[in-house]
Design an enzyme around this catalytic site. Structure first.
Site, PDB file in Angstrom:
ATOM      1  CB  CYS A  59      44.310  -2.656  18.734  1.00  0.00           C
ATOM      2  SG  CYS A  59      45.576  -3.752  19.357  1.00  0.00           S
ATOM      3  CD  GLU A  61      40.206  -4.777  18.095  1.00  0.00           C
ATOM      4  OE1 GLU A  61      41.204  -4.137  17.701  1.00  0.00           O
ATOM      5  OE2 GLU A  61      40.217  -6.002  18.275  1.00  0.00           O
TER       6      GLU A  61
HETATM    7  N1  THU Z   1      45.698  -5.878  16.279  1.00  0.00           N
HETATM    8  C1  THU Z   1      44.547  -5.148  16.258  1.00  0.00           C
HETATM    9  O1  THU Z   1      44.497  -4.042  15.704  1.00  0.00           O
HETATM   10  N2  THU Z   1      43.449  -5.651  16.857  1.00  0.00           N
HETATM   11  C2  THU Z   1      43.381  -6.907  17.390  1.00  0.00           C
HETATM   12  O2  THU Z   1      42.322  -7.294  17.827  1.00  0.00           O
HETATM   13  C3  THU Z   1      44.569  -7.759  17.433  1.00  0.00           C
HETATM   14  C4  THU Z   1      45.828  -7.143  16.953  1.00  0.00           C
HETATM   15  C5  THU Z   1      46.881  -5.363  15.575  1.00  0.00           C
HETATM   16  C6  THU Z   1      47.996  -4.849  16.414  1.00  0.00           C
HETATM   17  C7  THU Z   1      49.164  -4.962  15.477  1.00  0.00           C
HETATM   18  O3  THU Z   1      49.227  -3.807  14.680  1.00  0.00           O
HETATM   19  C8  THU Z   1      48.821  -6.131  14.592  1.00  0.00           C
HETATM   20  O4  THU Z   1      47.451  -6.394  14.795  1.00  0.00           O
HETATM   21  C9  THU Z   1      49.615  -7.374  14.892  1.00  0.00           C
HETATM   22  O5  THU Z   1      49.584  -7.679  16.249  1.00  0.00           O
END
Ligand code: THU
Length: 137
Positions: A59, A61
């Site tokens: 993700c 973050e």
């Molecule tokens: N995702 C993030 O990068 N941060 C978040 O806070 C929620 C989800 C990404 C993970 C994945 O690549 C995409 O969003 C869909 O779940």
């Protein structure tokens, strides 16, 4: 009232938006950008990086935290975090990211997209009683 000024908040949100274009989101098509502000006064950014083996996705973050630790080392402490997505839809940090943010600053403020725009919440509000490895665990 948070420990992040209005100006710092705008920088965090701007950096998070700027990095959206770098996201590697070929499986979900959901681009996420994040920025962090550390107690040392540095800003770092991260974007989501997906993988054909879906569970390996990183993700935005957590990517931003890793970028910061690579520069500041183990002493990195968070003051603020911003997370945005390309679609402008409500999206708060996932459970895994909440635990990682908790590790580096339970009192940090997180700016994220809620139903009515940018909202803020402390990491400790997102993850009450987060896990800490202490003597006796
Ligand atoms: N995702 C993030 O990068 N941060 C978040 O806070 C929620 C989800 C990404 C993970 C994945 O690549 C995409 O969003 C869909 O779940």
């Amino acid at each position: 009232m948070s420990g992040v000024s209005d100006g710092e908040r705008e920088v965090l949100l701007g950096l998070a938006r700027d990095v959206l274009g770098k996201a590697y989101a070929r499986y979900s098509g959901f681009r996420v950008g994040a920025a962090i502000l550390t107690e040392a006064g540095n800003f770092f950014v991260g974007c989501n990086v997906e993988n054909a083996s879906y569970g390996l996705t990183i993700c935005a973050e957590r990517a931003a935290i890793c970028a910061g630790v690579a520069v500041e080392g183990e002493g990195l402490r968070l003051r603020g975090v911003a997370v945005v997505n390309e679609r402008g839809v409500a999206c708060s940090p996932c459970g895994a990211c909440r635990q990682v943010l908790f590790e580096f600053g339970k009192d940090a403020v997180v700016f994220f997209l809620g139903k009515d725009g940018v909202e803020e919440r402390l990491v400790s509000e997102f993850l009450p009683a987060g896990f800490e490895l202490r003597d006796g665990c």
